[in-house]
Design a protein around this motif. Structure first.
Motif, PDB file in Angstrom:
ATOM      1  N   THR A   1      -0.262  35.615   0.408  1.00 22.52           N
ATOM      2  CA  THR A   1       0.771  35.903  -0.582  1.00 22.52           C
ATOM      3  C   THR A   1       2.110  35.869   0.142  1.00 22.52           C
ATOM      4  N   TRP A   2       3.004  35.006  -0.329  1.00 25.25           N
ATOM      5  CA  TRP A   2       4.335  34.856   0.276  1.00 25.25           C
ATOM      6  C   TRP A   2       5.365  35.608  -0.557  1.00 25.25           C
ATOM      7  N   VAL A   3       6.290  36.298   0.126  1.00 19.33           N
ATOM      8  CA  VAL A   3       7.418  36.969  -0.510  1.00 19.33           C
ATOM      9  C   VAL A   3       8.689  36.361   0.068  1.00 19.33           C
ATOM     10  N   LEU A   4       9.560  35.877  -0.808  1.00 18.07           N
ATOM     11  CA  LEU A   4      10.806  35.221  -0.420  1.00 18.07           C
ATOM     12  C   LEU A   4      11.958  35.994  -1.049  1.00 18.07           C
ATOM     13  N   THR A   5      13.031  36.199  -0.278  1.00 20.63           N
ATOM     14  CA  THR A   5      14.251  36.779  -0.838  1.00 20.63           C
ATOM     15  C   THR A   5      15.368  35.761  -0.698  1.00 20.63           C
ATOM     16  N   TYR A   6      16.285  35.786  -1.664  1.00 23.17           N
ATOM     17  CA  TYR A   6      17.348  34.780  -1.679  1.00 23.17           C
ATOM     18  C   TYR A   6      18.595  35.308  -2.372  1.00 23.17           C
ATOM     19  N   ILE A   7      19.704  34.637  -2.066  1.00 25.37           N
ATOM     20  CA  ILE A   7      20.979  34.883  -2.730  1.00 25.37           C
ATOM     21  C   ILE A   7      21.445  33.552  -3.322  1.00 25.37           C
ATOM     22  N   PRO A   8      21.784  33.500  -4.604  1.00 22.79           N
ATOM     23  CA  PRO A   8      22.296  32.246  -5.175  1.00 22.79           C
ATOM     24  C   PRO A   8      23.665  31.939  -4.588  1.00 22.79           C
ATOM     25  N   LEU A   9      23.851  30.690  -4.153  1.00 20.15           N
ATOM     26  CA  LEU A   9      25.157  30.258  -3.671  1.00 20.15           C
ATOM     27  C   LEU A   9      25.971  29.594  -4.774  1.00 20.15           C
ATOM     28  N   ASP A  10      25.291  29.035  -5.752  1.00 16.72           N
ATOM     29  CA  ASP A  10      25.944  28.416  -6.903  1.00 16.72           C
ATOM     30  C   ASP A  10      25.612  29.227  -8.147  1.00 16.72           C
ATOM     31  N   ASP A  11      26.552  29.254  -9.100  1.00 15.74           N
ATOM     32  CA  ASP A  11      26.273  29.909 -10.372  1.00 15.74           C
ATOM     33  C   ASP A  11      25.027  29.277 -10.984  1.00 15.74           C
ATOM     34  N   ASN A  12      24.172  30.089 -11.549  1.00 15.59           N
ATOM     35  CA  ASN A  12      22.925  29.641 -12.215  1.00 15.59           C
ATOM     36  C   ASN A  12      21.824  29.218 -11.264  1.00 15.59           C
ATOM     37  N   ALA A  13      22.019  29.289  -9.951  1.00 18.88           N
ATOM     38  CA  ALA A  13      20.955  28.942  -9.000  1.00 18.88           C
ATOM     39  C   ALA A  13      19.929  30.062  -8.982  1.00 18.88           C
ATOM     40  N   ALA A  14      18.652  29.678  -8.866  1.00 18.95           N
ATOM     41  CA  ALA A  14      17.576  30.665  -8.861  1.00 18.95           C
ATOM     42  C   ALA A  14      16.353  30.107  -8.154  1.00 18.95           C
ATOM     43  N   VAL A  15      15.456  31.027  -7.784  1.00 13.90           N
ATOM     44  CA  VAL A  15      14.154  30.675  -7.221  1.00 13.90           C
ATOM     45  C   VAL A  15      13.100  31.383  -8.057  1.00 13.90           C
ATOM     46  N   VAL A  16      12.050  30.658  -8.440  1.00 16.52           N
ATOM     47  CA  VAL A  16      10.930  31.241  -9.157  1.00 16.52           C
ATOM     48  C   VAL A  16       9.627  30.810  -8.507  1.00 16.52           C
ATOM     49  N   ALA A  17       8.560  31.546  -8.747  1.00 18.45           N
ATOM     50  CA  ALA A  17       7.246  31.138  -8.261  1.00 18.45           C
ATOM     51  C   ALA A  17       6.843  29.860  -8.990  1.00 18.45           C
ATOM     52  N   ALA A  18       6.284  28.906  -8.234  1.00 12.70           N
ATOM     53  CA  ALA A  18       5.892  27.624  -8.837  1.00 12.70           C
ATOM     54  C   ALA A  18       4.575  27.778  -9.594  1.00 12.70           C
ATOM     55  N   GLU A  62      -4.286  20.676   1.383  1.00 16.35           N
ATOM     56  CA  GLU A  62      -3.371  20.121   0.380  1.00 16.35           C
ATOM     57  C   GLU A  62      -1.931  20.549   0.653  1.00 16.35           C
ATOM     58  N   THR A  63      -1.025  19.893  -0.034  1.00 20.47           N
ATOM     59  CA  THR A  63       0.371  20.303  -0.095  1.00 20.47           C
ATOM     60  C   THR A  63       0.569  20.883  -1.488  1.00 20.47           C
ATOM     61  N   LYS A  64       1.085  22.108  -1.553  1.00 22.05           N
ATOM     62  CA  LYS A  64       1.182  22.813  -2.827  1.00 22.05           C
ATOM     63  C   LYS A  64       2.523  23.525  -2.938  1.00 22.05           C
ATOM     64  N   ALA A  65       3.182  23.407  -4.081  1.00 22.13           N
ATOM     65  CA  ALA A  65       4.452  24.090  -4.317  1.00 22.13           C
ATOM     66  C   ALA A  65       4.215  25.596  -4.456  1.00 22.13           C
ATOM     67  N   LEU A  66       5.025  26.374  -3.745  1.00 20.03           N
ATOM     68  CA  LEU A  66       4.975  27.828  -3.841  1.00 20.03           C
ATOM     69  C   LEU A  66       6.133  28.369  -4.675  1.00 20.03           C
ATOM     70  N   PHE A  67       7.324  27.824  -4.429  1.00 19.63           N
ATOM     71  CA  PHE A  67       8.528  28.288  -5.104  1.00 19.63           C
ATOM     72  C   PHE A  67       9.338  27.097  -5.593  1.00 19.63           C
ATOM     73  N   THR A  68      10.046  27.284  -6.703  1.00 17.17           N
ATOM     74  CA  THR A  68      10.911  26.241  -7.250  1.00 17.17           C
ATOM     75  C   THR A  68      12.353  26.726  -7.219  1.00 17.17           C
ATOM     76  N   VAL A  69      13.227  25.934  -6.614  1.00 16.92           N
ATOM     77  CA  VAL A  69      14.662  26.216  -6.567  1.00 16.92           C
ATOM     78  C   VAL A  69      15.303  25.377  -7.662  1.00 16.92           C
ATOM     79  N   SER A  70      16.130  25.994  -8.511  1.00 16.82           N
ATOM     80  CA  SER A  70      16.783  25.253  -9.589  1.00 16.82           C
ATOM     81  C   SER A  70      18.211  25.754  -9.797  1.00 16.82           C
ATOM     82  N   GLY A  71      19.016  24.940 -10.432  1.00 16.70           N
ATOM     83  CA  GLY A  71      20.360  25.345 -10.832  1.00 16.70           C
ATOM     84  C   GLY A  71      21.424  25.285  -9.756  1.00 16.70           C
TER      85      GLY A  71
END
Length: 151
Positions: A134-151, A29-38
């Motif tokens: 189990t996947w671990v992702l690190t990120y830096i927001p480039l836009d105000d209010n941008a975030a990543v959460v587990a899907a 299957e294709t399955k969402a792991l993380f959601t990027v928003s904002g």
């Protein structure tokens, strides 16, 4: 002796925020792991840890499915199961679209060139039917209010 800065604080300073997602039992299957928003985010690392051995053929990849635009592979599909990938092995790739997922018992590369993602989801595409990661992702927001959460 006191510690002035904790390991988690140092990680945040160097790599940004940390998000973790377990795939559950792998399925074809294709399955969402993380959601990027904002807004846009900069992915600084992504590493998987096999939590249940992968023992059957499995063409596996990660992709970004943006809210607006076309889906793009984050790495090349790689068979991670024909040669068993035991529990405890790590999975990683260097961040170039054509790079295969590399696996190792104790060390794998992580992203050499950070990746900018727009709102949408980071998905795994699995062709196999056994194992778990189990996947671990690190990120830096480039836009105000941008975030990543587990899907």
């Amino acid at each position: 002796m006191s510690t002035i800065i904790q390991g988690s604080q140092l990680r945040t300073v160097l790599l940004g925020s940390r998000v973790e997602k377990a795939t559950g039992a792998l399925a074809a299957e294709t399955k969402a792991l993380f959601t990027v928003s904002g807004g846009k985010v900069l992915i600084t690392s992504i590493v998987g840890e096999v939590t249940t051995a992968i023992t059957a053929a499995n063409s596996y990849k990660l992709q970004h499915n943006p809210t607006v635009g076309a889906t793009k592979d984050l790495c090349a599909a790689t068979d991670i199961g024909t040669t068993d990938t035991p529990a405890g092995n790590l999975l990683g790739f260097q961040g170039l679209t054509g790079d295969s997922i590399l696996t190792g018992p104790g060390a794998v590369p992580t992203i050499k060139q950070p990746i900018v993602l727009t709102p949408g989801s980071v998905e795994h595409v699995s062709a196999g039917t056994d194992g778990a990661i189990t996947w671990v992702l690190t990120y830096i927001p480039l836009d105000d209010n941008a975030a990543v959460v587990a899907a």
